[in-house]
Design a protein around this motif. Sequence first.
Motif, PDB file in Angstrom:
ATOM      1  N   TYR A  43       0.854  -1.179   0.000  1.00  0.00           N
ATOM      2  CA  TYR A  43       0.000   0.000   0.000  1.00  0.00           C
ATOM      3  C   TYR A  43       0.896   1.237   0.000  1.00  0.00           C
ATOM      4  N   ASP A  44       0.654   2.166  -0.914  1.00  0.00           N
ATOM      5  CA  ASP A  44       1.461   3.392  -0.991  1.00  0.00           C
ATOM      6  C   ASP A  44       2.963   3.091  -0.922  1.00  0.00           C
ATOM      7  N   ALA A  45       3.424   2.295  -1.874  1.00  0.00           N
ATOM      8  CA  ALA A  45       4.812   1.791  -1.855  1.00  0.00           C
ATOM      9  C   ALA A  45       5.846   2.902  -1.906  1.00  0.00           C
ATOM     10  N   ALA A  46       5.450   4.082  -2.417  1.00  0.00           N
ATOM     11  CA  ALA A  46       6.430   5.167  -2.568  1.00  0.00           C
ATOM     12  C   ALA A  46       6.492   6.064  -1.336  1.00  0.00           C
ATOM     13  N   ALA A  47       5.771   5.682  -0.277  1.00  0.00           N
ATOM     14  CA  ALA A  47       5.711   6.562   0.902  1.00  0.00           C
ATOM     15  C   ALA A  47       7.027   6.553   1.669  1.00  0.00           C
ATOM     16  N   CYS A  48       7.391   7.732   2.139  1.00  0.00           N
ATOM     17  CA  CYS A  48       8.540   7.863   3.032  1.00  0.00           C
ATOM     18  C   CYS A  48       8.258   9.033   3.965  1.00  0.00           C
ATOM     19  N   ALA A  61       8.145  16.129  11.118  1.00  0.00           N
ATOM     20  CA  ALA A  61       8.258  15.034  10.153  1.00  0.00           C
ATOM     21  C   ALA A  61       6.870  14.650   9.692  1.00  0.00           C
ATOM     22  N   ARG A  62       6.777  14.214   8.465  1.00  0.00           N
ATOM     23  CA  ARG A  62       5.503  13.770   7.912  1.00  0.00           C
ATOM     24  C   ARG A  62       5.786  12.885   6.710  1.00  0.00           C
ATOM     25  N   TYR A  63       4.787  12.038   6.394  1.00  0.00           N
ATOM     26  CA  TYR A  63       4.905  11.201   5.193  1.00  0.00           C
ATOM     27  C   TYR A  63       4.744  12.046   3.941  1.00  0.00           C
ATOM     28  N   VAL A  64       5.467  11.673   2.904  1.00  0.00           N
ATOM     29  CA  VAL A  64       5.216  12.167   1.555  1.00  0.00           C
ATOM     30  C   VAL A  64       5.434  10.999   0.598  1.00  0.00           C
ATOM     31  N   LEU A  65       5.150  11.243  -0.683  1.00  0.00           N
ATOM     32  CA  LEU A  65       5.413  10.213  -1.685  1.00  0.00           C
ATOM     33  C   LEU A  65       6.671  10.602  -2.452  1.00  0.00           C
ATOM     34  N   CYS A  66       7.614   9.701  -2.499  1.00  0.00           N
ATOM     35  CA  CYS A  66       8.830   9.945  -3.284  1.00  0.00           C
ATOM     36  C   CYS A  66       8.498   9.600  -4.727  1.00  0.00           C
ATOM     37  N   VAL A  76      10.242  14.908  -4.142  1.00  0.00           N
ATOM     38  CA  VAL A  76       8.884  14.851  -3.605  1.00  0.00           C
ATOM     39  C   VAL A  76       8.156  16.104  -4.083  1.00  0.00           C
ATOM     40  N   TYR A  77       6.829  16.036  -4.116  1.00  0.00           N
ATOM     41  CA  TYR A  77       6.034  17.182  -4.568  1.00  0.00           C
ATOM     42  C   TYR A  77       5.119  17.634  -3.440  1.00  0.00           C
ATOM     43  N   THR A  78       4.965  18.950  -3.338  1.00  0.00           N
ATOM     44  CA  THR A  78       4.205  19.466  -2.208  1.00  0.00           C
ATOM     45  C   THR A  78       3.779  20.892  -2.450  1.00  0.00           C
ATOM     46  N   ASN A  79       3.006  21.400  -1.507  1.00  0.00           N
ATOM     47  CA  ASN A  79       2.642  22.815  -1.525  1.00  0.00           C
ATOM     48  C   ASN A  79       3.831  23.623  -1.007  1.00  0.00           C
ATOM     49  N   LEU A  80       4.165  24.673  -1.733  1.00  0.00           N
ATOM     50  CA  LEU A  80       5.392  25.411  -1.409  1.00  0.00           C
ATOM     51  C   LEU A  80       5.176  26.475  -0.342  1.00  0.00           C
ATOM     52  N   GLU A  81       3.944  26.566   0.176  1.00  0.00           N
ATOM     53  CA  GLU A  81       3.688  27.435   1.337  1.00  0.00           C
ATOM     54  C   GLU A  81       3.416  26.600   2.581  1.00  0.00           C
ATOM     55  N   SER A  82       3.594  25.291   2.490  1.00  0.00           N
ATOM     56  CA  SER A  82       3.319  24.408   3.626  1.00  0.00           C
ATOM     57  C   SER A  82       4.400  24.577   4.696  1.00  0.00           C
ATOM     58  N   ARG A  83       4.172  23.964   5.840  1.00  0.00           N
ATOM     59  CA  ARG A  83       5.170  24.048   6.910  1.00  0.00           C
ATOM     60  C   ARG A  83       6.505  23.476   6.464  1.00  0.00           C
ATOM     61  N   LYS A  84       6.465  22.322   5.791  1.00  0.00           N
ATOM     62  CA  LYS A  84       7.729  21.684   5.389  1.00  0.00           C
ATOM     63  C   LYS A  84       8.509  22.578   4.430  1.00  0.00           C
ATOM     64  N   ALA A  85       7.749  23.195   3.464  1.00  0.00           N
ATOM     65  CA  ALA A  85       8.432  24.036   2.472  1.00  0.00           C
ATOM     66  C   ALA A  85       8.975  25.294   3.138  1.00  0.00           C
ATOM     67  N   GLY A 140      -4.832  25.353   0.555  1.00  0.00           N
ATOM     68  CA  GLY A 140      -3.650  26.090   1.016  1.00  0.00           C
ATOM     69  C   GLY A 140      -3.004  25.259   2.111  1.00  0.00           C
ATOM     70  N   GLN A 141      -2.258  24.260   1.712  1.00  0.00           N
ATOM     71  CA  GLN A 141      -1.787  23.226   2.648  1.00  0.00           C
ATOM     72  C   GLN A 141      -1.170  23.832   3.912  1.00  0.00           C
ATOM     73  N   SER A 142      -1.563  23.318   5.037  1.00  0.00           N
ATOM     74  CA  SER A 142      -1.083  23.701   6.374  1.00  0.00           C
ATOM     75  C   SER A 142      -1.736  24.982   6.910  1.00  0.00           C
ATOM     76  N   ASP A 143      -2.620  25.636   6.105  1.00  0.00           N
ATOM     77  CA  ASP A 143      -3.393  26.762   6.651  1.00  0.00           C
ATOM     78  C   ASP A 143      -4.467  26.225   7.599  1.00  0.00           C
TER      79      ASP A 143
HETATM   80  C1  LIG Z   1       1.002   8.077   2.794  1.00  0.00           C
HETATM   81  C2  LIG Z   1       1.004   9.591   2.745  1.00  0.00           C
HETATM   82  C3  LIG Z   1       1.507  10.212   1.621  1.00  0.00           C
HETATM   83  C4  LIG Z   1       1.539  11.599   1.550  1.00  0.00           C
HETATM   84  N1  LIG Z   1       2.095  12.193   0.450  1.00  0.00           N
HETATM   85  C5  LIG Z   1       2.227  13.541   0.417  1.00  0.00           C
HETATM   86  C6  LIG Z   1       2.929  14.177  -0.661  1.00  0.00           C
HETATM   87  O1  LIG Z   1       3.458  13.526  -1.591  1.00  0.00           O
HETATM   88  N2  LIG Z   1       3.032  15.524  -0.645  1.00  0.00           N
HETATM   89  C7  LIG Z   1       2.495  16.286   0.363  1.00  0.00           C
HETATM   90  O2  LIG Z   1       2.619  17.503   0.315  1.00  0.00           O
HETATM   91  N3  LIG Z   1       1.849  15.716   1.412  1.00  0.00           N
HETATM   92  C8  LIG Z   1       1.707  14.365   1.463  1.00  0.00           C
HETATM   93  N4  LIG Z   1       1.064  13.763   2.526  1.00  0.00           N
HETATM   94  C9  LIG Z   1       0.514  14.633   3.590  1.00  0.00           C
HETATM   95  C10 LIG Z   1       1.651  15.051   4.536  1.00  0.00           C
HETATM   96  O3  LIG Z   1       1.944  13.984   5.428  1.00  0.00           O
HETATM   97  C11 LIG Z   1       1.301  16.323   5.353  1.00  0.00           C
HETATM   98  O4  LIG Z   1       0.062  16.173   6.007  1.00  0.00           O
HETATM   99  C12 LIG Z   1       1.218  17.570   4.466  1.00  0.00           C
HETATM  100  O5  LIG Z   1       2.198  17.566   3.449  1.00  0.00           O
HETATM  101  C13 LIG Z   1       1.380  18.827   5.308  1.00  0.00           C
HETATM  102  O6  LIG Z   1       2.613  18.788   5.998  1.00  0.00           O
HETATM  103  P1  LIG Z   1       3.302  20.097   6.583  1.00  0.00           P
HETATM  104  O7  LIG Z   1       2.202  20.962   7.155  1.00  0.00           O
HETATM  105  O8  LIG Z   1       4.231  19.617   7.664  1.00  0.00           O
HETATM  106  O9  LIG Z   1       4.024  20.775   5.463  1.00  0.00           O
HETATM  107  C14 LIG Z   1       1.024  12.382   2.624  1.00  0.00           C
HETATM  108  C15 LIG Z   1       0.518  11.729   3.762  1.00  0.00           C
HETATM  109  C16 LIG Z   1       0.516  10.362   3.819  1.00  0.00           C
HETATM  110  C17 LIG Z   1      -0.001   9.699   5.058  1.00  0.00           C
END
Ligand SMILES: Cc1cc2nc3c(=O)[nH]c(=O)nc-3n(C[C@H](O)[C@H](O)[C@H](O)COP(=O)(O)O)c2cc1C
Length: 220
Positions: A43-48, A61-66, A76-85, A140-143
Motif C-alpha cells: 500500500y502506498d509503496a512510494a511513501a517515506c 516530520a511527515r509522510y510524503v510520496l517519493c 517529492v512534490y508538495t505545496n510550497l507554502e506548507s510548513r515543510k516548504a 492552502g496546505q497547512s493553513d
Molecule cells: C502516505 C502519505 C503520503 C503523503 N504524500 C504527500 C505528498 O506527496 N506531498 C504532500 O505535500 N503531502 C503528502 N502527505 C501529507 C503530509 O503527510 C502532510 O500532512 C502535508 O504535506 C502537510 O505537511 P506540513 O504541514 O508539515 O508541510 C502524505 C501523507 C501520507 C499519510
Amino acid sequence: MSPDLGHFRENYDRSELRRADLADDPVTQFGIWFDRWMEEPHYDAAACVIATASADGSPSARYVLCRQFDADGFVVYTNLESRKASDLRENPRAALVFGWLDQQRQVRIEGPASLLSAEESDAYWVTRPRGSQIGAWASGQSDVIADRSVLDRRAAEVTERFGADEEDGPIPRPDDWGGIRIGVDAAEFWQGRPDRLHDRFRYARDADDPSRWQIDRLAP
Ligand SMILES: Cc1cc2nc3c(=O)[nH]c(=O)nc-3n(C[C@H](O)[C@H](O)[C@H](O)COP(=O)(O)O)c2cc1C
C-alpha cells in the motif's frame, strides 16, 4: 494509562546485509533495495517520511510520496507554502526515512533540499489526475481552515473555473505547488537481525573526493 506495547516483539531474521553486498554508491544501493521492495505489492509503496527543521531548530516530520530518485537525489512534490516548504526555505536540509518494515529494512537519506525548476515541476504536474490538480488549487496546505465546507467550496470554485473534464483543457500548475529534490550527503541502510544485532551501513561522502563514498558499518 498506556496499553501494554511491550509484548510486540518481532524476530528480525529475514535477511542480512554484508559489506560485500553493497553497491559503491547509495543511490544504486537504494535502487537494488527498492526493486526488492517492489517485488511484493505494498500500500502506498512510494511513501517515506521527510523530516525538516525550522530556523530555530524545531523539527517536524511527515509522510510524503517519493516520485523519483536518481544520482541527483530524491524528489517529492508538495505545496510550497506548507510548513515543510517554509522550514526548507529557512533551513534547506532534510532527512528522509523509508520504512520497509515487512522486509525488516530501513533506509535513511540526508542532504540539501532544493526546488525543482518550473519546467521539471510542470512535467510532473501534467501527469497528475485532474482531481489531484483541483485539490492542489483548492488547498492552502497547512493553513488553518474553519471546517470541511471551506475545502469543498474551494474545490467547487476551482472546478467551476477550470472545468471538471479533460475536454475543458489543461489545468495550469499553481505557483505554490512544486517539487523539492533532496540531494544525498549521507545514507544508511539498516537490515534487522536477530537479538537486536542488526546490520547497519552508512555511506558518507569522502572528505577528499566528494564524488566517492566512504562506507562504514555502524553498531546497531
Ligand atoms: C502516505 C502519505 C503520503 C503523503 N504524500 C504527500 C505528498 O506527496 N506531498 C504532500 O505535500 N503531502 C503528502 N502527505 C501529507 C503530509 O503527510 C502532510 O500532512 C502535508 O504535506 C502537510 O505537511 P506540513 O504541514 O508539515 O508541510 C502524505 C501523507 C501520507 C499519510
